[in-house]
Design an enzyme around this catalytic site. Structure first.
Site, mmCIF file in Angstrom:
data_model
loop_
_atom_site.group_PDB
_atom_site.id
_atom_site.type_symbol
_atom_site.label_atom_id
_atom_site.label_comp_id
_atom_site.label_asym_id
_atom_site.label_seq_id
_atom_site.Cartn_x
_atom_site.Cartn_y
_atom_site.Cartn_z
ATOM 1 N N PRO A 78 -26.547 -11.349 46.509
ATOM 2 C CA PRO A 78 -25.857 -10.442 45.576
ATOM 3 C C PRO A 78 -25.667 -9.015 46.076
ATOM 4 C CG PRO A 78 -27.471 -11.781 44.407
ATOM 5 C CD PRO A 78 -27.667 -12.058 45.868
ATOM 6 N N LYS A 180 -15.526 -3.151 53.762
ATOM 7 C CA LYS A 180 -15.509 -4.055 52.598
ATOM 8 C C LYS A 180 -15.528 -3.260 51.284
ATOM 9 C CE LYS A 180 -16.056 -7.437 49.766
ATOM 10 N NZ LYS A 180 -14.994 -8.359 49.430
ATOM 11 N N LYS A 249 -20.434 -3.164 41.652
ATOM 12 C CA LYS A 249 -21.340 -2.752 42.744
ATOM 13 C C LYS A 249 -20.543 -2.282 43.963
ATOM 14 C CE LYS A 249 -22.112 -5.884 45.488
ATOM 15 N NZ LYS A 249 -22.379 -7.104 46.249
#
Ligand code: NAD
Length: 300
Positions: A78, A180, A249
């Site tokens: 995660p 990313k 996130k």
């Protein structure tokens, strides 16, 4: 840093995959299909069971068993905090010179520190996060952003090619994670802009399908207008396979990076706050396309 004389890691080398969630399962399946001796592990028994059903392979029942004898360990977890904890737990059981291929979306600065610490212990470490979602994980056509030293990347390149179509070498350790996070900031901002446009269009009486068709033939086109709006939002399927907590996130990671580097990102700050609030309201495990329900106040 790895032994520069080491050869590329080709099948049937043993590879562990830690994290058998939405992405890890299909990525492990691609490695197995390419001929690697894949050992998957997830802390959730239900995910180990699904891995076994989908691949016909038994998942390891412990982290230690999964990494035992592996030349490379793929982590697809995660976030970076979970990765750091898993790496600490598996380090005593790693084979000498094993290479960790960190494919989760994590904080670039923390990745750099973790990779450097592992290098001091004699292990290779590259960050190689992915983009393309579950669909492209299944067909092995992910975009992969690979950061790390060239010699180590040369060794793991065949492995990356088994999971991805476009492999970008982004620079030093941590650079894949930086790219990313920045990509997902642009993606998340683009999705919100497209959803807001559809809401305004609907209020004006426009047919939303027509509006999406026009966007896709015009300069408003983006990844969300092409592969998310009709598929997951207008259909109300909301099942893209990417959790809203993970998107929030990633956008927060991009914002942290901007703050650490002292770069002003007025839209980035607002975008990170918006996604955080949506994830809090809907729950981290809502699909990220459900941000539409948050934006339209349809959160019952
Ligand atoms: P997921 O939540 O479906 O899978 C994560 C898995 O990690 C879960 O099965 C969980 O049980 C397991 N896990 C958690 N802690 C663990 C531990 N200590 N030891 C072993 N296993 C543990 O998430 P996902 O969608 O597969 O995403 C994984 C990573 O890939 C994330 O960093 C995400 O941001 C990134 N990513 C996801 C997508 C997508 O479309 N889903 C696309 C690109 C990148």
């Amino acid at each position: 840093m790895s032994d520069p004389a080491a050869r590329p890691l080709t099948p049937p080398a043993k590879v562990a995959v830690i994290g058998l969630g939405n992405m890890g399962r299909p990525m492990a399946a691609c490695l197995a299909k390419a001929g690697y001796d894949v050992r998957g592990y997830d802390s959730a028994p239900a995910m180990r069971e699904r891995f076994a059903q989908e691949t016909g392979r038994t998942a390891a029942d412990s982290l230690e068993a999964a990494v035992d004898g592996a030349k490379a360990v793929v982590t697809i977890l995660p976030n970076g905090k979970v990765v750091a904890a898993v790496v600490a737990a598996m380090t005593p059981h790693l084979s000498p010179g094993a290479i960790i291929v960190e494919m989760s979306s994590s904080e670039p600065m923390a990745t750099r520190r973790l990779g450097e610490a592992m290098a001091e212990k004699g292990f290779g470490f590259v960050d190689a996060p992915v983009s393309g979602g579950v669909r492209r994980a299944i067909d092995g056509s992910l975009a992969i952003m690979a950061g790390g030293d060239a010699a180590t990347l040369d060794i793991v390149e065949p492995l990356l090619k088994a999971m991805g179509r476009a492999i970008f070498r982004t620079g030093a350790l941590g650079s894949g994670h930086a790219v990313k996070a920045l990509n997902n900031y642009v993606s998340g901002a683009g999705l919100v802009a497209a959803l807001e446009a559809v809401s305004v269009g609907k209020a004006f009486g426009l047919d939303p399908d027509m509006l999406v068709d026009v966007l896709n033939a015009s300069t408003g086109k983006n990844n969300s207008t092409e592969v998310k709006l009709k598929q997951f939002v207008l259909s109300e399927a909301y099942n893209s396979g990417f959790f809203i907590g993970l998107m929030a996130k990633d956008i927060r990671t991009a914002q942290h990076l901007a703050e650490e580097l002292g770069v002003a990102t007025p839209l980035g700050g607002r975008c990170a706050d918006l996604w955080d609030e949506a994830a809090r309201t809907l729950g981290d495990l809502a699909d990220h396309t459900e941000i539409n329900r948050f934006l339209t106040q349809d959160t019952a």
